[in-house]
Scaffold this motif. Structure first.
Motif, PDB file in Angstrom:
ATOM      1  N   ALA A  21       0.946  -1.082  -0.047  1.00 16.82           N
ATOM      2  CA  ALA A  21      -0.130   0.025  -0.113  1.00 16.82           C
ATOM      3  C   ALA A  21       0.971   1.207   0.029  1.00 16.82           C
ATOM      4  O   ALA A  21       0.753   2.260  -0.525  1.00 16.82           O
ATOM      5  CB  ALA A  21      -1.199   0.002   1.191  1.00 16.82           C
ATOM      6  N   CYS A  31      -2.606   4.426   3.645  1.00 16.34           N
ATOM      7  CA  CYS A  31      -2.035   3.197   3.535  1.00 16.34           C
ATOM      8  C   CYS A  31      -2.805   2.247   4.298  1.00 16.34           C
ATOM      9  O   CYS A  31      -3.255   1.250   4.179  1.00 16.34           O
ATOM     10  CB  CYS A  31      -0.661   3.132   3.965  1.00 16.34           C
ATOM     11  N   CYS A  67      -6.244   0.404  -3.507  1.00 12.81           N
ATOM     12  CA  CYS A  67      -4.972   1.373  -3.753  1.00 12.81           C
ATOM     13  C   CYS A  67      -5.206   2.273  -5.018  1.00 12.81           C
ATOM     14  O   CYS A  67      -5.310   3.589  -4.895  1.00 12.81           O
ATOM     15  CB  CYS A  67      -3.604   0.866  -3.721  1.00 12.81           C
TER      16      CYS A  67
END
Length: 155
Positions: A21, A31, A67
């Motif tokens: 991440a 993240c 992400c």
């Protein structure tokens, strides 16, 4: 897969998930949000996992999608201020992190997953849904670009 098995597998992969991440997202909170959201989605969609031996790859694929979605949402938002990262003091670590950040996303992803997380070319090809040759060429391009960037840093 039982709840306990799921929990054990996720806890075993949490540092790896965070590092991947981090290769996509800049802020620590982003993240952590991506990892949390990915784990939640994995739990909700656990019935779609066909073979348990591919759990890590499956979970990583969910994280990558999350992400990318977060990056899309962030492009629509104008940042107010850029806050400096905390905790990174080693000059080599900072230089490597900056060089990785300078890579295009496709090159950064294969580099982090291959060198830092230990995935093989075949597994990366399956995870990213690209041919093995594409993975190897991206790794080759990433190494060359990192060499250039880090050479500039040293000089």
């Amino acid at each position: 897969m039982t709840r306990e098995d799921f929990e054990e597998r996720v806890l075993g992969a949490r540092e790896k998930l965070y590092r991947v991440a981090r290769s996509y997202l800049q802020g620590e909170q982003d993240c952590l949000d991506a990892v949390s959201e990915s784990v939640l989605r994995a739990w909700q969609k656990l019935s779609t996992l066909r073979r348990e031996e591919y759990f890590d790859t499956w979970l990583m694929r969910i994280l990558i999608r999350e992400c990318v979605n977060m990056q899309r949402r962030q492009r629509r938002v104008t940042p107010v201020a850029s806050l400096p990262e905390q905790g990174e003091s080693d000059a080599d670590t900072v230089a490597l992190r900056d060089a990785l950040d300078a890579l295009p996303q496709k090159l950064r992803t294969v580099t982090v997953l291959y060198y830092m997380e230990g995935y093989g070319v075949r597994e990366l090809a399956r995870m990213l849904r690209v041919p093995k040759g594409t993975v190897t060429s991206r790794l080759h391009m990433a190494r060359g670009r990192l060499r250039e960037l880090l050479k500039e840093e040293i000089e």
